[in-house]
Design a protein around this motif. Structure first.
Motif, short mmCIF file in Angstrom:
data_model
loop_
_atom_site.label_atom_id
_atom_site.label_comp_id
_atom_site.label_asym_id
_atom_site.label_seq_id
_atom_site.Cartn_x
_atom_site.Cartn_y
_atom_site.Cartn_z
N VAL A 121 1.56 -0.83 0.17
CA VAL A 121 -0.31 0.09 0.41
C VAL A 121 0.95 1.25 -0.20
O VAL A 121 2.11 1.20 0.58
CB VAL A 121 -0.95 -0.28 1.22
CG1 VAL A 121 -1.59 1.21 1.07
CG2 VAL A 121 -1.86 -1.29 1.00
N ARG A 122 0.38 2.47 -0.80
CA ARG A 122 1.16 3.89 -0.62
C ARG A 122 0.34 4.35 -0.65
O ARG A 122 -0.63 4.89 -2.27
CB ARG A 122 2.34 3.17 -1.26
CG ARG A 122 3.28 5.05 -2.14
CD ARG A 122 4.55 5.41 -2.80
NE ARG A 122 4.42 4.70 -4.64
CZ ARG A 122 4.22 3.48 -4.93
NH1 ARG A 122 5.10 2.27 -3.68
NH2 ARG A 122 4.58 3.81 -5.68
N LEU A 123 0.78 5.47 -0.87
CA LEU A 123 -0.30 7.00 -0.69
C LEU A 123 0.50 8.12 -0.80
O LEU A 123 1.25 8.02 0.29
CB LEU A 123 -1.35 6.70 0.68
CG LEU A 123 -2.56 6.15 1.14
CD1 LEU A 123 -2.91 6.06 2.80
CD2 LEU A 123 -3.58 5.89 -0.15
N GLU A 124 0.23 8.58 -1.73
CA GLU A 124 1.30 9.31 -1.78
C GLU A 124 0.38 10.91 -2.50
O GLU A 124 -0.24 10.90 -3.12
CB GLU A 124 2.09 9.73 -3.22
CG GLU A 124 3.27 10.54 -3.63
CD GLU A 124 3.71 10.18 -4.89
OE1 GLU A 124 5.10 10.91 -4.88
OE2 GLU A 124 3.93 9.12 -4.95
N ASP A 125 0.39 12.27 -1.59
CA ASP A 125 0.42 13.80 -2.28
C ASP A 125 1.98 14.31 -1.88
O ASP A 125 2.61 14.34 -1.02
CB ASP A 125 -0.66 14.12 -1.51
CG ASP A 125 -2.17 13.61 -1.61
OD1 ASP A 125 -2.60 14.30 -2.32
OD2 ASP A 125 -1.99 11.98 -0.80
N CYS A 126 1.74 16.19 -2.72
CA CYS A 126 2.42 16.65 -2.85
C CYS A 126 1.84 17.72 -2.08
O CYS A 126 0.96 18.06 -1.78
CB CYS A 126 3.19 16.65 -4.43
SG CYS A 126 4.45 15.65 -4.90
N PHE A 127 3.01 18.50 -1.17
CA PHE A 127 2.83 19.44 -0.40
C PHE A 127 4.44 20.45 -0.82
O PHE A 127 5.03 20.36 -0.88
CB PHE A 127 3.12 19.11 1.05
CG PHE A 127 4.14 18.54 1.94
CD1 PHE A 127 4.67 19.32 2.52
CD2 PHE A 127 4.35 17.04 2.06
CE1 PHE A 127 6.14 19.00 3.28
CE2 PHE A 127 5.31 16.51 1.62
CZ PHE A 127 6.09 17.81 3.35
N THR A 128 3.52 22.10 -0.60
CA THR A 128 5.01 22.52 -0.27
C THR A 128 5.15 23.23 1.01
O THR A 128 4.07 23.03 2.12
CB THR A 128 4.48 24.37 -1.19
OG1 THR A 128 5.55 24.61 -0.65
CG2 THR A 128 3.56 24.63 -0.88
N MET A 129 5.77 23.25 1.34
CA MET A 129 6.51 23.79 3.33
C MET A 129 5.93 25.59 3.32
O MET A 129 6.15 26.50 2.36
CB MET A 129 7.94 23.70 3.51
CG MET A 129 8.00 22.63 3.66
SD MET A 129 6.86 22.15 4.93
CE MET A 129 7.00 22.76 6.31
N THR A 130 5.15 26.07 4.23
CA THR A 130 4.50 27.02 4.51
C THR A 130 4.97 27.67 5.91
O THR A 130 5.19 26.95 6.97
CB THR A 130 3.35 27.92 4.26
OG1 THR A 130 2.38 26.55 5.69
CG2 THR A 130 2.44 26.95 2.94
N ALA A 131 5.30 29.18 6.31
CA ALA A 131 5.12 29.39 7.44
C ALA A 131 3.96 28.91 8.44
O ALA A 131 4.81 28.50 9.51
CB ALA A 131 5.55 30.79 7.88
N ASP A 132 2.52 28.20 8.60
CA ASP A 132 2.73 27.81 9.21
C ASP A 132 2.15 26.00 8.84
O ASP A 132 1.28 25.45 9.08
CB ASP A 132 1.03 27.54 8.43
CG ASP A 132 0.75 29.52 9.04
OD1 ASP A 132 0.95 29.97 9.51
OD2 ASP A 132 -0.08 30.25 7.68
N GLY A 133 3.52 25.20 8.73
CA GLY A 133 3.41 24.54 7.88
C GLY A 133 2.86 23.16 6.79
O GLY A 133 3.18 24.77 6.01
N PRO A 134 3.34 22.41 6.45
CA PRO A 134 2.78 22.24 5.21
C PRO A 134 1.41 22.10 4.28
O PRO A 134 0.32 21.89 5.55
CB PRO A 134 2.98 20.21 5.01
CG PRO A 134 3.44 20.10 6.54
CD PRO A 134 3.22 21.25 7.38
N LYS A 135 1.31 22.84 3.22
CA LYS A 135 -0.05 22.79 2.56
C LYS A 135 0.38 22.00 1.14
O LYS A 135 0.93 22.07 0.36
CB LYS A 135 0.53 24.69 1.66
CG LYS A 135 -1.08 24.93 0.81
CD LYS A 135 -0.80 26.25 1.00
CE LYS A 135 -2.64 26.62 -0.10
NZ LYS A 135 -2.19 28.11 -0.36
#
Length: 416
Positions: free
Chosen positions: A389-403
């Motif tokens: 099982v693999r679950l993958e989403d991408c995010f960008t780092m912001t001052a408030d944490g991952p987006k």
């Protein structure tokens, strides 16, 4: 209820949900046409590329580097807009520590090379009976930089670096990563918008493919469906991997024949590009009724992805995110470390113009997380001979944490 009879209408990234009109987006999705975020996407322009060059030149001056050499590939396009391919014939751009970019190209390729060049640059050519590295050396001498540090972007081939070293015997060939990485790792708002558009396409295409699966389909059948759904929504397919049943335990698959079957695991890993910027999303689901074991593993992977989001914060070493997820899995008896049954690969990788970019969310990485960095968050659990099982989403780092660019899969019964 079987996968082929399910219908999913709640799709799209968190950022999209906050900024786009849901009704308009839904209408476009149902029609299977180009998504609004893609239709409105703007390619990277001249001014942004010039700002990138200025940042690279500032870094060169700080580090005592004379010039930076770029071969065809993502880095060359990033700084200059130039799109070309690699061959035995040298095409390269030289960014001096100050002043205008220089381009080296075979004489007969110059008109084609000029087509995609997106910044002011001088272009010097070489004929088939001439040494292209003499042209590189000519630039360096004219710039009075022939005795300094000649930085090579980290994917430059050996024969190119060697040729530069021979043509400029008083220069020192050095790694270019300290120049290119600080530029490319931090994404601008324009880059993030293009990555959002690419992620919108991929998640929308997933919903269509998920609803259309049937028993007996091969991995090639499913990949073809994903590619077609991606193109209809305005993306350019980059990869569409579909692994079934036992093959899902091998993160990058197997050549053994595979078909969709009742109560079988389907693991997909797919991505596309929009104006050169990438998505990378994985989803795992079960065709038909899931077993207790399948649900337990899926839920465990899901919790790992949540832990990664909860852990990632500005200034934290990137490896700490991997360690937090791996520690949780080990507490449940998976692993240890990178052993199977368990999470046998890094938690995630950088992403942008390339599907895999520095740096990685891997246990040993000490680079601090910074605003604008982008990563995949892709925990998996794999048991060879059984399933994965693999679950993958991408995010960008912001001052408030991952987006995140996309909303995470909710459950094995709502897995897109």
């Amino acid at each position: 209820m079987t996968v082929s009879k399910r219908s999913f209408l709640k799709i799209g990234g968190a950022a999209l949900a906050a900024s786009a009109a849901p009704a308009a987006f839904a209408a476009t999705r149902e029609e299977g046409g180009v998504l609004p975020s893609v239709a409105n996407a703007k390619p990277i322009g001249r001014d942004e590329r010039l700002a990138r060059i200025a940042k690279a030149q500032k870094l060169m001056q700080e580090k005592g580097v004379s010039f930076l050499l770029l071969e065809p590939g993502a880095a060359l396009t990033y700084f200059t807009g130039l799109r070309w391919w690699r061959s035995e014939r040298l095409v390269a751009a030289l960014i001096p520590r100050e002043g205008e970019v220089g381009v080296v190209t075979p004489y007969f390729e110059e008109p084609s090379v000029q087509e995609s060049l997106g910044v002011p640059a001088s272009v010097r050519t070489w004929h088939e009976n001439e040494d292209p590295f003499a042209v590189v050396a000519g630039y360096a001498r004219d710039w009075k930089l022939a005795k300094g540090k000649a930085a090579m972007e980290e994917s430059v081939r050996f024969f190119v670096a060697d040729g530069v070293g021979r043509a400029l015997p008083d220069a020192k060939v050095v790694p270019g990563a300290p120049i290119t990485r600080p530029c490319r790792m931090i994404k601008s708002p324009a880059e993030l918008a293009l990555m959002q558009a690419a992620n919108d396409v991929t998640i929308a295409a997933y919903a269509e493919v998920y609803a259309g699966l049937e028993v007996g389909m091969t991995s090639q059948d499913v990949s073809a469906l994903m590619d077609a759904a991606t193109r209809r929504r305005g993306g350019r397919p980059a990869f569409s991997m579909a692994l079934f049943n036992e093959a899902s335990a091998y993160p990058h698959g197997t050549d053994a024949p595979q078909v969709v079957k009742e109560s079988g695991v389907v693991l997909m890993d797919c991505g596309c590009s929009v104006h050169g910027y990438r998505s990378d999303i994985s989803r795992t689901f079960v065709y038909g009724e899931a077993t207790k074991r399948q649900r337990e593993v899926w839920n465990t992977v899901k919790r790992g992805q949540e832990i990664a989001y909860e852990t990632a914060r500005i200034g934290l070493p990137a490896g700490a995110v991997d360690r937090a997820v791996r520690s949780y899995y080990e507490s449940l008896g998976w692993g240890p470390g990178y052993q199977t049954p368990g999470l046998s690969h890094r938690l995630g990788h950088g992403i942008g113009m390339e599907g895999h970019e520095p740096i990685n969310l891997v246990e040993s990485e000490e680079t601090p997380l910074a605003a604008g960095m982008c990563f995949s968050n892709e925990p998996g659990l794999y048991a060879f001979g059984e399933f994965g099982v693999r679950l993958e989403d991408c995010f960008t780092m912001t001052a408030d944490g991952p987006k995140p660019f996309t909303a995470s899969a909710k459950s094995l019964d709502d897995p897109i």
